[in-house]
Design a protein around this motif. Structure first.
Motif, short mmCIF file in Angstrom:
data_model
loop_
_atom_site.label_atom_id
_atom_site.label_comp_id
_atom_site.label_asym_id
_atom_site.label_seq_id
_atom_site.Cartn_x
_atom_site.Cartn_y
_atom_site.Cartn_z
N ASN A 59 10.42 -0.83 3.34
CA ASN A 59 9.64 -0.07 4.33
C ASN A 59 8.32 0.41 3.73
OD1 ASN A 59 11.42 0.53 6.88
ND2 ASN A 59 12.79 0.71 5.10
N LEU A 60 7.24 0.27 4.54
CA LEU A 60 5.95 0.85 4.18
C LEU A 60 5.74 2.14 4.98
CD1 LEU A 60 3.46 -2.18 4.12
CD2 LEU A 60 4.42 -0.95 2.17
N SER A 61 5.24 3.17 4.33
CA SER A 61 4.94 4.42 5.02
C SER A 61 3.54 4.33 5.64
CB SER A 61 4.98 5.60 4.04
OG SER A 61 3.90 5.52 3.13
N MET A 62 3.26 5.28 6.53
CA MET A 62 1.95 5.33 7.17
C MET A 62 0.84 5.46 6.13
SD MET A 62 0.14 5.50 10.04
CE MET A 62 1.19 6.07 11.38
N ARG A 63 1.04 6.35 5.16
CA ARG A 63 0.00 6.57 4.15
C ARG A 63 -0.23 5.31 3.33
NH1 ARG A 63 -1.62 11.81 2.64
NH2 ARG A 63 -0.63 13.49 3.84
N GLN A 64 0.85 4.59 3.00
CA GLN A 64 0.69 3.35 2.24
C GLN A 64 -0.08 2.30 3.03
OE1 GLN A 64 5.03 2.94 1.23
NE2 GLN A 64 4.21 2.22 -0.74
N PHE A 65 0.23 2.23 4.32
CA PHE A 65 -0.38 1.19 5.14
C PHE A 65 -1.90 1.36 5.23
CE2 PHE A 65 -1.34 -0.88 9.28
CZ PHE A 65 -0.89 -2.16 8.96
N PHE A 66 -2.36 2.61 5.12
CA PHE A 66 -3.80 2.86 5.21
C PHE A 66 -4.46 3.02 3.84
CE2 PHE A 66 -2.49 3.80 9.52
CZ PHE A 66 -3.55 3.33 10.27
N GLN A 67 -3.72 2.66 2.77
CA GLN A 67 -4.33 2.64 1.45
C GLN A 67 -5.32 1.48 1.33
OE1 GLN A 67 -0.49 3.13 -0.99
NE2 GLN A 67 -2.13 3.71 -2.42
N GLN A 68 -6.43 1.74 0.67
CA GLN A 68 -7.44 0.70 0.49
C GLN A 68 -6.95 -0.41 -0.44
OE1 GLN A 68 -10.35 0.50 2.13
NE2 GLN A 68 -9.85 2.39 3.25
N ASP A 69 -6.11 -0.05 -1.42
CA ASP A 69 -5.68 -1.04 -2.43
C ASP A 69 -4.27 -1.53 -2.20
OD1 ASP A 69 -4.44 1.35 -2.97
OD2 ASP A 69 -4.62 1.17 -5.15
N LEU A 70 -3.77 -1.44 -0.95
CA LEU A 70 -2.38 -1.83 -0.68
C LEU A 70 -2.14 -3.31 -1.03
CD1 LEU A 70 0.44 -1.29 0.50
CD2 LEU A 70 -0.50 -1.86 2.76
N ILE A 81 6.95 -2.37 8.89
CA ILE A 81 6.02 -1.35 9.39
C ILE A 81 6.59 -0.78 10.68
CG2 ILE A 81 4.02 -2.50 8.35
CD1 ILE A 81 3.29 -3.50 11.15
N THR A 82 6.10 0.40 11.06
CA THR A 82 6.54 1.01 12.31
C THR A 82 5.49 0.79 13.39
OG1 THR A 82 5.56 3.13 11.72
CG2 THR A 82 7.84 2.78 11.08
N GLU A 83 5.90 0.99 14.63
CA GLU A 83 4.97 0.78 15.74
C GLU A 83 3.78 1.75 15.69
OE1 GLU A 83 7.47 -0.83 19.48
OE2 GLU A 83 7.97 1.19 18.84
N SER A 84 4.00 2.96 15.14
CA SER A 84 2.92 3.93 15.09
C SER A 84 1.78 3.47 14.20
CB SER A 84 3.45 5.28 14.59
OG SER A 84 4.02 5.13 13.31
N MET A 85 2.07 2.57 13.25
CA MET A 85 1.01 2.07 12.37
C MET A 85 0.11 1.06 13.07
SD MET A 85 3.13 1.38 8.87
CE MET A 85 4.33 2.54 8.22
#
Length: 844
Positions: free
Chosen positions: A673-684, A706-710
């Motif tokens: 699982n990826l978290s919301m904060r991880q998904f919006f990391q520049q260096d993911l 990923i979740t739908e909210s992302m």
């Protein structure tokens, strides 16, 4: 200067005659003296003295009479000085040698001393008059100055008439004037010379008065000179000195007459012309000014109105004149709204008028409608008398609307138009203070996962969500419930009722009921939920701050426990403290190696094979033991620790899968699982690529959930998912159907698999709605050629339903709970056998 020249020209004959007379005296002194004769000299002197006395008293009377008009301190004291001079000259004339008996025998001693005192008083007075600055005097100063003048004169009269002869001789008969007399005379000349000097210095600024005083001073100096040369009081030089003294008085009188009578008259004429010009100007101003003006007499009857007043009141000037002002203005406590028709009785009196104070009231138009106005009333003073009142008023309709708007904006939230936090807290305080024994319940609620909406879709979309949610909730609440927006996504309401406990439950259930319907916003269909915290006065607290605090605690507790609403309980305070301690320990958990990853198998029910595992994190606290992710994952999301924890988990899962591949389980994959904060990391993307290379794991075996909210920020999601797909990893959407479902992203995003949330699986055999949703999700996935997996499968009948819907991938406790990594190889084949047995039991 023009007036000064005119005076000099008009009085030139006096100057010419004086010069002629002076020359004649100097050359024909003896002849002239013989002509007049000694016997006639006393009467000639008396006549001259009468003229001097009349001139002095005239100057004093003139200053007295004109004082109330000018209140000039300088002219007042000039009049007082000449009053003293006149009194002293009277006694000089009466005591002159040869005059009949008056109080005592006449003598040169008395007469000369009265003259010297008169002369010095005049010289000093003129010097002070020229030297002093003009000041405004008070009415009582007139009496004070003239009384002091008379007192001054009386003192010298008593001194001179004293039988003991207190003063030295000033004239010796046959020998002439003494040194004392000449010294005092020269002193007068010196003082008069100073007066001339100051007159010349100030001639430009006060030309007429000072020019005439200058001429008079010259004549006084000449008379002083003559008074120092005579040999006897009957001398011709003495007589000539009196003539020049009389001429000097004439010039002083003329100067004062000019500045007190003629010059004021000329100024009055000019002032009248200026007044007429100002009246024309005032008429222009009153006609064009933006305020209405009403002038009324002492009885309150209107005598004048300006055009603006006519315009505001809708009356003509002729109709208003004579009308009592009470027909135009309401009482001060009137609260009638604008445009309301009123019938007003003329009960207001002029004694009710408060002057020089700003007031507000309602004005009555001709058509009986009203408008709010502010006004100030001042006395109408004319010639020092109060002739009535002047009322200046203005229409405040727009100002009132602006004030109401400002007040509204100060008490309401601009976005949702609901009462804001300040208004809510004020009203809550009022209700608590006025509480008469009934209960007051406060409900705080906020939108779940709202932060994710803002981060993924932007602030504008978040504002749209807030407005829509606020509108739906507000429309469902009873009218007596005070509903407001506090801050961000947090809303509040309170209920004051003896049945507050029951009503809060009813309101909470009603809110949750209306929130079940998805929100259609732009191109998205969103499932939005709210969490509610409840606190009740007096059960939970009495103060406003305590109730808000406890409702906040209850709301957070409801959010953590997954409940939609929760009533505050005293144990929650302890739980809050425990949460703070837990957050503190969470910061150290990663460095202390307290986290552990467990894996739950994912089964292909068609073959009975384990195709992948989902990596799940656990926390083994050194004191508390195992802590559920439901407790610490939200904390990590809030404080940002989810980023390093997520990276650690991804690295651990990839290494573990590579190790299993080396053990022979080469077809096995792993889902992380990826978290919301991880998904919006520049260096993911770089971080994932680095971990794959470090673990030497082939990218197709890694699936990122990923979740739908992302996915609400479509542009970012498309860009990020395509970058991830370039790495070769798979993408799955977790908890599909519970969040911000949109068919658009299923079409646009490179998604490999959908995960049906366990909430739909739990009651699938008994809830037709859940069954319909699962059937729809599976059908969509199959038509879009996506894989679909159902999580939370715990019963065979659930598995049977999923098989009928052609859902081929499942995970859940029916097959295996999450297990430790070292246990998976040991139970791998056992789990597969169990899945095959279930397959045969349901007839697959």
């Amino acid at each position: 200067m023009r007036g000064s020249v005119e005076l000099v020209i008009k009085n030139r004959w006096i100057s010419i005659f004086s010069l002629f007379f002076l020359g004649a005296v100097l050359f024909f002194q003896q002849e002239w003296y013989g002509y007049f004769g000694k016997d006639n000299y006393v009467m000639i002197h008396l006549m001259i003295e009468i003229l001097l006395i009349v001139s002095s008293i005239a100057i004093a009377i003139q200053a007295w009479m004109f004082f109330p008009h000018v209140f000039s301190q300088k002219r007042l004291w000039m009049g007082a000085i000449f009053l003293s001079v006149g009194v002293l000259e009277i006694f000089h004339a009466l005591s002159y040698k040869g005059m009949p008996y008056f109080l005592s025998e006449s003598s040169a001693y008395k007469a000369t001393w009265f003259y010297l005192l008169s002369r010095l008083t005049l010289a000093i007075g003129l010097l002070l008059f020229v030297f002093a600055k003009e000041k405004q005097a008070l009415p009582f100063h007139r009496w004070m100055a003239y009384c002091l003048s008379l007192a001054y004169s009386l003192i010298w009269i008593f001194i001179i008439f004293d039988p003991n002869q207190l003063l030295p001789e000033v004239v010796v008969e046959g020998a002439g004037t003494t040194a004392v007399k000449n010294t005092l005379q020269y002193l007068a000349i010196l003082i008069q010379s100073l007066c001339i000097f100051f007159c010349l210095k100030t001639l430009r600024s006060s030309s007429t008065l000072h020019l005439m005083l200058l001429v008079g001073s010259v004549y006084l100096i000449i008379s002083d000179f003559l008074f120092t040369t005579y040999m006897s009081v009957y001398d011709m030089a003495n007589l000539t000195g009196h003539f020049f003294q009389l001429a000097a008085y004439y010039f002083v009188f003329t100067a004062l007459y000019y500045v007190s009578v003629k010059e004021p008259y000329q100024k009055l004429k000019e002032a009248k012309e200026q007044l007429q010009e100002k009246e024309r100007f005032l008429h222009t101003i009153t006609s064009s000014m933006g305020e209405g003006i009403i002038v009324m007499d002492m009885d309150g009857n209107v005598t004048f109105v300006n055009p603006k007043a006519e315009q505001l009141l809708l009356w003509q000037k002729d109709e208003l004149v004579g009308m009592h002002y009470s027909h135009l203005i309401q009482e001060a406590d009137a609260t009638l709204p604008s445009h309301q028709h009123v019938e007003h009785t003329a009960s207001m009196r002029t004694t009710d008028i408060q002057l020089n104070q700003m007031h507000e009231s309602f004005y009555i138009r001709k058509d009986k409608t009203t408008f709010p106005g502010s006004y100030i009333t001042t006395p109408f003073i004319e010639n020092g008398n109060n002739k009535g009142f002047i009322m200046v008023f203005r229409d405040m309709s727009q100002q009132k609307r602006d004030q109401e708007y400002i007040t509204y904006m100060a008490n309401h939230d601009e976005l949702t138009q609901l009462p804001n936090a300040r208004f809510f807290l004020e009203r809550l305080s009022d209700v608590l203070e006025q509480n008469n024994g009934s209960k007051v319940a406060i409900l705080l609620l906020d939108i779940d996962r709202f932060k994710s909406i803002n981060e993924s879709l932007g602030i504008s979309f978040g504002d749209l969500v807030l407005k829509t949610v606020a509108s739906r909730i507000h429309g469902a609440l009873p009218s007596e419930v005070f509903f407001s927006r506090l801050r961000g996504d947090e809303f509040a309401l309170f209920v004051a009722s003896s049945q507050a406990d029951e009503e809060t439950i009813s309101i909470s259930q009603r809110i949750q009921e209306i929130m079940r319907e998805p929100f259609a916003l732009q191109h998205l269909l969103l499932n939005i939920t709210v969490s509610i915290g409840i606190a009740v006065c007096p059960d939970d607290g009495h103060s406003r701050s305590d109730l808000v605090k406890y409702a906040q605690i209850a709301k957070n507790e409801a959010k953590r426990e997954g409940q939609r609403f929760k009533r505050f309980h005293p144990t929650m305070d302890k739980q809050l403290l425990e949460r703070l301690v837990l957050e503190h320990d969470l910061h150290k958990a990663l460095s202390r190696d307290e986290f552990l990853v467990v894996y739950q198998p994912q089964i292909d029910v068609h073959t009975g094979q384990i195709i992948s595992v989902e990596a799940l994190i656990r926390w083994n606290h050194p004191v508390r033991g195992w802590i559920s992710p439901l407790h610490f994952i939200p904390l990590a999301e809030e404080n940002g620790l989810i980023v390093p924890i997520g990276e650690w988990m991804l690295r651990t899962a990839c290494r573990q899968l590579k190790e299993w591949h080396n053990q022979g389980f080469t077809s096995l994959g792993v889902s992380v699982n990826l978290s919301m904060r991880q998904f919006f990391q520049q260096d993911l993307v770089d971080m994932i690529d680095r971990i794959l290379k470090e673990s030497k794991l082939s990218s197709p075996y890694l699936e990122l959930e990923i979740t739908e909210s992302m996915t609400m920020n479509v542009n970012h999601t498309i860009e990020m998912l395509h970058k991830l797909k370039k790495l070769g990893v798979k993408i799955a959407v977790d908890d599909f159907g519970t969040g911000y479902s949109s068919l658009l992203y299923l079409k646009e995003f490179p998604i490999d698999r959908l995960k049906i949330d366990r909430s739909f699986i739990r009651d699938v055999t008994t809830n037709k709605h859940d069954a319909a949703i699962i059937s729809m999700i599976v059908s969509i996935a199959n038509h879009l050629e996506m894989e679909v997996i159902a999580e939370g499968v715990e019963h065979v009948d659930q598995l049977d339903f999923l098989w009928e819907q052609q859902c081929r991938q499942v995970q859940g406790y029916l097959f295996s709970p999450p297990i430790l990594p070292e246990q998976l190889p040991l139970h791998f084949h056992e789990i597969q056998k169990r899945s095959i047995s279930y397959r045969s039991r349901v007839g697959m």
